[in-house]
Design an enzyme around this catalytic site. Sequence first.
Site, PDB file in Angstrom:
ATOM      1  NE  ARG A  16      -1.968  -1.619   3.572  1.00  0.00           N
ATOM      2  CZ  ARG A  16      -2.349  -1.710   4.850  1.00  0.00           C
ATOM      3  NH1 ARG A  16      -3.528  -1.288   5.212  1.00  0.00           N
ATOM      4  NH2 ARG A  16      -1.550  -2.233   5.752  1.00  0.00           N
ATOM      5  CE  LYS A  74       1.750  -2.402   8.823  1.00  0.00           C
ATOM      6  NZ  LYS A  74       0.504  -2.956   9.423  1.00  0.00           N
ATOM      7  CE1 TYR A 130      -4.689   2.421  10.453  1.00  0.00           C
ATOM      8  CE2 TYR A 130      -3.633   1.769   8.409  1.00  0.00           C
ATOM      9  CZ  TYR A 130      -4.772   2.058   9.128  1.00  0.00           C
ATOM     10  OH  TYR A 130      -5.997   1.971   8.521  1.00  0.00           O
ATOM     11  CG  HIS A 159      -0.982  -0.604  15.424  1.00  0.00           C
ATOM     12  ND1 HIS A 159      -2.270  -0.725  15.907  1.00  0.00           N
ATOM     13  CD2 HIS A 159      -1.106  -0.532  14.084  1.00  0.00           C
ATOM     14  CE1 HIS A 159      -3.128  -0.722  14.895  1.00  0.00           C
ATOM     15  NE2 HIS A 159      -2.441  -0.604  13.775  1.00  0.00           N
ATOM     16  CD  GLU A 207      -2.379   3.299  15.560  1.00  0.00           C
ATOM     17  OE1 GLU A 207      -2.311   3.637  14.368  1.00  0.00           O
ATOM     18  OE2 GLU A 207      -1.406   3.312  16.328  1.00  0.00           O
ATOM     19  CB  SER A 258     -12.956  -3.412   9.750  1.00  0.00           C
ATOM     20  OG  SER A 258     -12.104  -3.414  10.862  1.00  0.00           O
ATOM     21  CB  THR A 287     -16.608  -2.754  10.526  1.00  0.00           C
ATOM     22  OG1 THR A 287     -16.954  -1.657  11.365  1.00  0.00           O
ATOM     23  CG2 THR A 287     -16.356  -2.245   9.128  1.00  0.00           C
ATOM     24  CB  VAL A 344     -15.517 -11.343  18.272  1.00  0.00           C
ATOM     25  CG1 VAL A 344     -15.518 -10.877  19.704  1.00  0.00           C
ATOM     26  CG2 VAL A 344     -16.785 -12.112  17.956  1.00  0.00           C
ATOM     27  CG  LEU A 345     -12.536  -4.927  18.599  1.00  0.00           C
ATOM     28  CD1 LEU A 345     -11.107  -5.444  18.709  1.00  0.00           C
ATOM     29  CD2 LEU A 345     -12.568  -3.697  17.712  1.00  0.00           C
ATOM     30  CG  ASP A 392      -6.182  -7.608  14.135  1.00  0.00           C
ATOM     31  OD1 ASP A 392      -7.158  -8.314  14.467  1.00  0.00           O
ATOM     32  OD2 ASP A 392      -6.298  -6.422  13.785  1.00  0.00           O
ATOM     33  NE  ARG A 438       0.175 -22.614  13.836  1.00  0.00           N
ATOM     34  CZ  ARG A 438       0.451 -22.651  12.536  1.00  0.00           C
ATOM     35  NH1 ARG A 438       0.784 -21.542  11.897  1.00  0.00           N
ATOM     36  NH2 ARG A 438       0.376 -23.781  11.856  1.00  0.00           N
ATOM     37  CB  VAL A 445      -3.954 -13.682   6.431  1.00  0.00           C
ATOM     38  CG1 VAL A 445      -3.042 -12.563   5.954  1.00  0.00           C
ATOM     39  CG2 VAL A 445      -3.615 -14.985   5.711  1.00  0.00           C
ATOM     40  CB  ALA A 446      -1.944 -10.833  11.148  1.00  0.00           C
ATOM     41  CG  MET A 469      -7.085 -11.100   6.187  1.00  0.00           C
ATOM     42  SD  MET A 469      -8.709 -11.515   6.836  1.00  0.00           S
ATOM     43  CE  MET A 469      -9.575 -11.954   5.348  1.00  0.00           C
TER      44      MET A 469
HETATM   45  N1  LIG Z   1      -6.920  -9.794   9.912  1.00  0.00           N
HETATM   46  C1  LIG Z   1      -6.984  -8.592   9.363  1.00  0.00           C
HETATM   47  O1  LIG Z   1      -6.327  -8.312   8.355  1.00  0.00           O
HETATM   48  C2  LIG Z   1      -7.902  -7.555   9.944  1.00  0.00           C
HETATM   49  C3  LIG Z   1      -8.242  -6.415   9.211  1.00  0.00           C
HETATM   50  C4  LIG Z   1      -9.145  -5.504   9.762  1.00  0.00           C
HETATM   51  C5  LIG Z   1      -9.675  -5.734  11.052  1.00  0.00           C
HETATM   52  N2  LIG Z   1      -9.281  -6.842  11.741  1.00  0.00           N
HETATM   53  C6  LIG Z   1      -9.821  -7.173  13.086  1.00  0.00           C
HETATM   54  O2  LIG Z   1     -11.141  -7.669  13.006  1.00  0.00           O
HETATM   55  C7  LIG Z   1     -11.744  -7.557  14.302  1.00  0.00           C
HETATM   56  C8  LIG Z   1     -13.160  -6.993  14.164  1.00  0.00           C
HETATM   57  O3  LIG Z   1     -13.050  -5.630  13.744  1.00  0.00           O
HETATM   58  P1  LIG Z   1     -14.348  -4.721  13.523  1.00  0.00           P
HETATM   59  O4  LIG Z   1     -13.866  -3.456  12.936  1.00  0.00           O
HETATM   60  O5  LIG Z   1     -15.427  -5.478  12.861  1.00  0.00           O
HETATM   61  O6  LIG Z   1     -14.788  -4.440  15.050  1.00  0.00           O
HETATM   62  P2  LIG Z   1     -16.209  -3.862  15.513  1.00  0.00           P
HETATM   63  O7  LIG Z   1     -15.964  -3.234  16.847  1.00  0.00           O
HETATM   64  O8  LIG Z   1     -16.854  -3.075  14.443  1.00  0.00           O
HETATM   65  O9  LIG Z   1     -17.093  -5.177  15.721  1.00  0.00           O
HETATM   66  C9  LIG Z   1     -16.847  -6.126  16.718  1.00  0.00           C
HETATM   67  C10 LIG Z   1     -18.169  -6.737  17.114  1.00  0.00           C
HETATM   68  O10 LIG Z   1     -17.912  -7.844  17.987  1.00  0.00           O
HETATM   69  C11 LIG Z   1     -19.020  -7.905  18.855  1.00  0.00           C
HETATM   70  N3  LIG Z   1     -18.784  -8.814  19.978  1.00  0.00           N
HETATM   71  C12 LIG Z   1     -18.127  -8.578  21.141  1.00  0.00           C
HETATM   72  N4  LIG Z   1     -18.168  -9.694  21.915  1.00  0.00           N
HETATM   73  C13 LIG Z   1     -18.851 -10.639  21.206  1.00  0.00           C
HETATM   74  C14 LIG Z   1     -19.223 -11.983  21.461  1.00  0.00           C
HETATM   75  N5  LIG Z   1     -18.909 -12.593  22.606  1.00  0.00           N
HETATM   76  N6  LIG Z   1     -19.922 -12.645  20.512  1.00  0.00           N
HETATM   77  C15 LIG Z   1     -20.242 -12.057  19.337  1.00  0.00           C
HETATM   78  N7  LIG Z   1     -19.931 -10.782  19.063  1.00  0.00           N
HETATM   79  C16 LIG Z   1     -19.242 -10.089  19.982  1.00  0.00           C
HETATM   80  C17 LIG Z   1     -19.244  -6.453  19.238  1.00  0.00           C
HETATM   81  O11 LIG Z   1     -20.518  -6.244  19.854  1.00  0.00           O
HETATM   82  C18 LIG Z   1     -19.099  -5.773  17.887  1.00  0.00           C
HETATM   83  O12 LIG Z   1     -20.339  -5.639  17.219  1.00  0.00           O
HETATM   84  C19 LIG Z   1     -10.779  -6.665  15.098  1.00  0.00           C
HETATM   85  O13 LIG Z   1      -9.993  -7.474  15.938  1.00  0.00           O
HETATM   86  C20 LIG Z   1      -9.938  -6.011  14.041  1.00  0.00           C
HETATM   87  O14 LIG Z   1      -8.671  -5.595  14.536  1.00  0.00           O
HETATM   88  C21 LIG Z   1      -8.414  -7.741  11.213  1.00  0.00           C
END
Ligand SMILES: NC(=O)c1ccc[n+]([C@@H]2O[C@H](COP(=O)([O-])OP(=O)(O)OC[C@H]3O[C@@H](n4cnc5c(N)ncnc54)[C@H](O)[C@@H]3O)[C@@H](O)[C@H]2O)c1
Length: 366
Positions: A15, A75, A94, A96, A118, A134, A178, A239-240, A270, A279, A298-299, A301
């Site tokens: 990016r 980054k 970003y 972190h 962030e 997301s 999201t 979930v977050l 992540d 993992r 994949v951390a 994506m």
């Molecule tokens: N792997 C990647 O490349 C990548 C990229 C972007 C985001 N992410 C990660 O994805 C995750 C989600 O991000 P987001 O933006 O959607 O967050 P978000 O805050 O929009 O949504 C998280 C949702 O999880 C729900 N939640 C909490 N506890 C729960 C449970 N026990 N059961 C079911 N739902 C529950 C919350 O109510 C919320 O609606 C984050 O950890 C973010 O860092 C990873």
Amino acid sequence: MIVGVPKEIKNNESRVGMAPAGVFELVKNNHTVYVQSGAGEGSGFFNQDYQQAGATILDTIGQVYAMSDMIVKVKEPIAEEYRLIQKGQIVFTYFHFASSEALTKAMIASKSICIAYETVEDEEGTLPLLTPMSEVAGRMAIQQGAKYLEKPVKGRGVLLGGVPGVAPGRVLVLGAGTVGIQAAKMAAGLGAHVTILDVNMKRLRYVNDVMPSHVVTEFSSEFNIRKHIQTHDLIIGGVLLKGAKAPNLITRNMLKEMRPGTVIVDVAVDQGGCVETTRATTHEDPVYIIDDVVHYCVANMPGAVPYTSTVALTNVTLPYVLKLANMGWRSACNLDKSLAKGLNIIEGEVVYEEITEAFNWEPTLV
Ligand SMILES: NC(=O)c1ccc[n+]([C@@H]2O[C@H](COP(=O)([O-])OP(=O)(O)OC[C@H]3O[C@@H](n4cnc5c(N)ncnc54)[C@H](O)[C@@H]3O)[C@@H](O)[C@H]2O)c1
């Protein structure tokens, strides 16, 4: 202001911090933009595109850092970049910080102004510069999940959309944030049956209002998760818990209750993931199998779709970049409380409490 856009040198990062559209807006506002040669190539933007938008191309990363008042990137700076950052220079990216004491100390020593994407936060408490990533990851989760459901890569051999006379695949989405909503939307678009779980009734009401009837909402409980993992082909972890490790909603023992070839895409990797056996993996080697269940974890994506990710990111960063360039960081942050939340380190002083807490530093030390 002179704004510099260096090429990302972190491994596997394609990016870039600014698309040509951003250069165009800055130049229109009488700013100068220096772009490192080749900075946008990984995202499909070439030197000529930037030049046409009004940028000047510089050959080396050293020149970009040395000649700019503000650096806009993607980054966190890596060790090779630490020495390039200038005293008083704005670095908008970003960071972190809480995950790297070395980076934090280097940025304190640089006496730069570090504004972290962030932690920019709007009035509703959402993080507008994280949302687009997301969105990308949520949509991509279905694309990847659909692929790994194929038999040659050890999936169940299920086509998500089904065909006439054959029921569609079943997708279980954990979290209706999201990531979860974007994943549900993509899966529904392919014709899959979707079950989406959350603990937040407001989110479930919203999903229920806007999604078609083959997207079913249910409250997230261990009972419901145990029930659904036995009958769903693809499971998305979205979930977050803000600022905390994701809860382990699927334990190692529960894998045995799934059918062989079930695919888990744990987007929440992540934050530790919402599956005990998660993992982190990479785009080079994205999956592994435990108890016949395929794990895709994949951390980063969005890194696999740099064109979409760059444009999505720069769409939301540009208004802040313009404010910083037009007003300078002090006035911009005084006027815009969301942007002010992005201030992490100012000329050697940590101003974001969570960073000192993460390293157990005495506030007097910083
Ligand atoms: N792997 C990647 O490349 C990548 C990229 C972007 C985001 N992410 C990660 O994805 C995750 C989600 O991000 P987001 O933006 O959607 O967050 P978000 O805050 O929009 O949504 C998280 C949702 O999880 C729900 N939640 C909490 N506890 C729960 C449970 N026990 N059961 C079911 N739902 C529950 C919350 O109510 C919320 O609606 C984050 O950890 C973010 O860092 C990873």
